[in-house]
Design a protein around this motif. Structure first.
Motif, PDB file in Angstrom:
ATOM      1  N   LEU A 144      45.940  53.837  67.180  1.00  0.00           N
ATOM      2  CA  LEU A 144      44.772  54.526  67.738  1.00  0.00           C
ATOM      3  C   LEU A 144      43.546  53.628  67.866  1.00  0.00           C
ATOM      4  N   ARG A 145      43.374  52.676  66.961  1.00  0.00           N
ATOM      5  CA  ARG A 145      42.118  51.950  66.898  1.00  0.00           C
ATOM      6  C   ARG A 145      42.132  50.576  67.551  1.00  0.00           C
ATOM      7  N   SER A 146      43.290  50.018  67.804  1.00  0.00           N
ATOM      8  CA  SER A 146      43.347  48.691  68.424  1.00  0.00           C
ATOM      9  C   SER A 146      43.560  48.816  69.926  1.00  0.00           C
ATOM     10  N   SER A 147      43.074  47.839  70.666  1.00  0.00           N
ATOM     11  CA  SER A 147      43.267  47.875  72.115  1.00  0.00           C
ATOM     12  C   SER A 147      44.748  47.747  72.461  1.00  0.00           C
ATOM     13  N   ALA A 148      45.471  46.875  71.743  1.00  0.00           N
ATOM     14  CA  ALA A 148      46.911  46.750  71.997  1.00  0.00           C
ATOM     15  C   ALA A 148      47.625  48.058  71.691  1.00  0.00           C
ATOM     16  N   GLY A 149      47.255  48.685  70.567  1.00  0.00           N
ATOM     17  CA  GLY A 149      47.867  49.959  70.207  1.00  0.00           C
ATOM     18  C   GLY A 149      47.630  51.028  71.255  1.00  0.00           C
ATOM     19  N   GLN A 178      37.028  62.084  59.803  1.00  0.00           N
ATOM     20  CA  GLN A 178      36.560  62.737  61.016  1.00  0.00           C
ATOM     21  C   GLN A 178      36.696  61.818  62.224  1.00  0.00           C
ATOM     22  N   GLU A 179      36.352  60.530  62.024  1.00  0.00           N
ATOM     23  CA  GLU A 179      36.472  59.562  63.117  1.00  0.00           C
ATOM     24  C   GLU A 179      37.929  59.421  63.551  1.00  0.00           C
ATOM     25  N   ALA A 180      38.841  59.355  62.559  1.00  0.00           N
ATOM     26  CA  ALA A 180      40.261  59.223  62.875  1.00  0.00           C
ATOM     27  C   ALA A 180      40.769  60.469  63.594  1.00  0.00           C
ATOM     28  N   LEU A 181      40.333  61.631  63.128  1.00  0.00           N
ATOM     29  CA  LEU A 181      40.762  62.879  63.763  1.00  0.00           C
ATOM     30  C   LEU A 181      40.296  62.931  65.211  1.00  0.00           C
ATOM     31  N   GLU A 182      39.069  62.529  65.446  1.00  0.00           N
ATOM     32  CA  GLU A 182      38.555  62.519  66.811  1.00  0.00           C
ATOM     33  C   GLU A 182      39.348  61.563  67.690  1.00  0.00           C
ATOM     34  N   ALA A 183      39.707  60.400  67.119  1.00  0.00           N
ATOM     35  CA  ALA A 183      40.511  59.441  67.879  1.00  0.00           C
ATOM     36  C   ALA A 183      41.863  60.045  68.231  1.00  0.00           C
ATOM     37  N   ILE A 199      43.339  48.249  81.660  1.00  0.00           N
ATOM     38  CA  ILE A 199      43.235  47.616  80.347  1.00  0.00           C
ATOM     39  C   ILE A 199      42.761  48.645  79.326  1.00  0.00           C
ATOM     40  N   ALA A 200      42.939  48.292  78.052  1.00  0.00           N
ATOM     41  CA  ALA A 200      42.387  49.096  76.959  1.00  0.00           C
ATOM     42  C   ALA A 200      41.292  48.295  76.278  1.00  0.00           C
ATOM     43  N   ARG A 201      40.343  49.003  75.685  1.00  0.00           N
ATOM     44  CA  ARG A 201      39.225  48.369  74.985  1.00  0.00           C
ATOM     45  C   ARG A 201      39.058  49.045  73.636  1.00  0.00           C
ATOM     46  N   ALA A 202      38.779  48.242  72.609  1.00  0.00           N
ATOM     47  CA  ALA A 202      38.495  48.781  71.279  1.00  0.00           C
ATOM     48  C   ALA A 202      37.439  47.893  70.644  1.00  0.00           C
ATOM     49  N   VAL A 206      38.854  47.893  64.572  1.00  0.00           N
ATOM     50  CA  VAL A 206      39.820  47.215  63.703  1.00  0.00           C
ATOM     51  C   VAL A 206      39.088  46.271  62.756  1.00  0.00           C
ATOM     52  N   LEU A 207      38.219  45.443  63.301  1.00  0.00           N
ATOM     53  CA  LEU A 207      37.417  44.520  62.512  1.00  0.00           C
ATOM     54  C   LEU A 207      35.951  44.704  62.862  1.00  0.00           C
ATOM     55  N   SER A 208      35.129  44.857  61.865  1.00  0.00           N
ATOM     56  CA  SER A 208      33.694  45.015  62.098  1.00  0.00           C
ATOM     57  C   SER A 208      33.140  43.765  62.779  1.00  0.00           C
ATOM     58  N   GLY A 209      32.406  43.977  63.852  1.00  0.00           N
ATOM     59  CA  GLY A 209      31.786  42.862  64.553  1.00  0.00           C
ATOM     60  C   GLY A 209      32.644  42.261  65.650  1.00  0.00           C
ATOM     61  N   PHE A 210      33.874  42.760  65.817  1.00  0.00           N
ATOM     62  CA  PHE A 210      34.763  42.220  66.843  1.00  0.00           C
ATOM     63  C   PHE A 210      35.157  43.295  67.846  1.00  0.00           C
ATOM     64  N   THR A 211      35.333  42.878  69.085  1.00  0.00           N
ATOM     65  CA  THR A 211      35.817  43.763  70.132  1.00  0.00           C
ATOM     66  C   THR A 211      37.067  43.138  70.750  1.00  0.00           C
ATOM     67  N   SER A 212      37.857  43.949  71.431  1.00  0.00           N
ATOM     68  CA  SER A 212      39.088  43.428  72.029  1.00  0.00           C
ATOM     69  C   SER A 212      39.427  44.189  73.304  1.00  0.00           C
TER      70      SER A 212
END
Length: 275
Positions: A144-149, A178-183, A199-202, A206-212
């Motif tokens: 749910l939280r990673s762009s690859a996922g 709550q955040e996970a449930l919303e995802a 593409i997917a974006r996250a 997954v890691l604070s301060g990083f985007t993918s």
């Protein structure tokens, strides 16, 4: 579609190159084509086109319909295609593209496949920007939280992803519940965005301060085989769907897919339903 016969860039056998151009005409067609169409698309005279087609039919690289007289790929062409697909896998086809991506964008790139525990990193190339030490070869990423996922979530059948999605939601710490449930509830929306953008974006999930960002790799049948992702610091990596990194990512994943036999007109296999 016009199939041009290019001048050879180095010494070779001209007749073979022309024969391949004729084969491309047969491959590009959705249905058998006539001698006239082959001649028009290759720029050959009808007599020369017939000469090449006769040789291709003799070697079973082409076949001629006995009723209509039209030409199509033959049984040996099919065998060659199947053999080529057996000799090329997504991992070997993607290695060069990861270096191209990293060189073009400056950010670390990753190749991910679907493993028994979900999205799994099988190859990485580090960029010149801040290295993502936490994501190593062998790392398993959240669905749910990673762009690859999210790419896997969009294109894999729901029965393959449902158990992992439910496990991620159940394992979420209280402060993230709550955040996970919303995802989880927004899986349909996330999948729709992936399909719309390609593409997917996250960001920061997954890691604070990083985007993918991540994009799919297809095979000849339009089946998802792997996912390529780029990871970089928030505010430095342009993660917009129309940004340069995303455009480069799509260019390279389409190139990998083409190596696996995918063609743009082949519709990808969509997930039948969302978890």
């Amino acid at each position: 579609m016009q199939t041009s016969i290019r001048k050879p860039s180095r010494r070779g056998i001209r007749a073979i190159e022309i024969g391949v151009a004729v084969l491309r005409c047969l491959s590009d067609g959705r249905s058998p084509i006539s001698l006239k169409e082959v001649a028009e698309r290759t720029g050959l005279s009808a007599s020369n086109a017939h000469f090449y087609l006769a040789s291709l039919v003799e070697t079973e690289l082409a076949r001629q319909d006995p009723v209509s007289g039209r030409y199509a790929l033959g049984t040996y062409a099919l065998q060659l295609g199947l053999s080529a697909m057996e000799q090329i896998d997504a991992i070997s086809a993607a290695r060069h593209s990861l270096y191209v991506l990293t060189e073009a964008t400056g950010f670390s790139s990753f190749l991910n496949v679907w493993g028994s525990h979900g999205p799994t990193v099988v190859h990485r190339v580090d960029g010149k920007h801040r290295t993502v030490l936490e994501i190593r070869v062998g790392s398993t990423l959240p669905v749910l939280r990673s762009s690859a996922g999210r790419v896997f979530l969009t294109w894999l059948p729901s029965e393959m992803t449902r158990g992992l999605v439910e496990a991620e939601l159940a394992a979420a710490p209280p402060e993230d519940a709550q955040e996970a449930l919303e995802a989880g509830n927004e899986a349909d929306r996330l999948a729709a965005e992936v399909r719309a953008n390609g593409i997917a974006r996250a960001s920061g999930t997954v890691l604070s301060g990083f985007t993918s960002i991540a994009a799919p790799v297809w095979d000849h049948a339009g089946t998802l085989q792997a996912v390529v992702s780029i990871v970089g610091p928030i505010g430095i990596l342009d993660d917009r769907p129309d940004g340069m990194p995303a455009r480069t990512l799509l260019q390279e994943t389409r190139r990998i897919s083409a190596c696996l036999g995918w063609r743009a007109e082949v519709e990808p296999e969509d997930a039948t339903s969302r978890p």
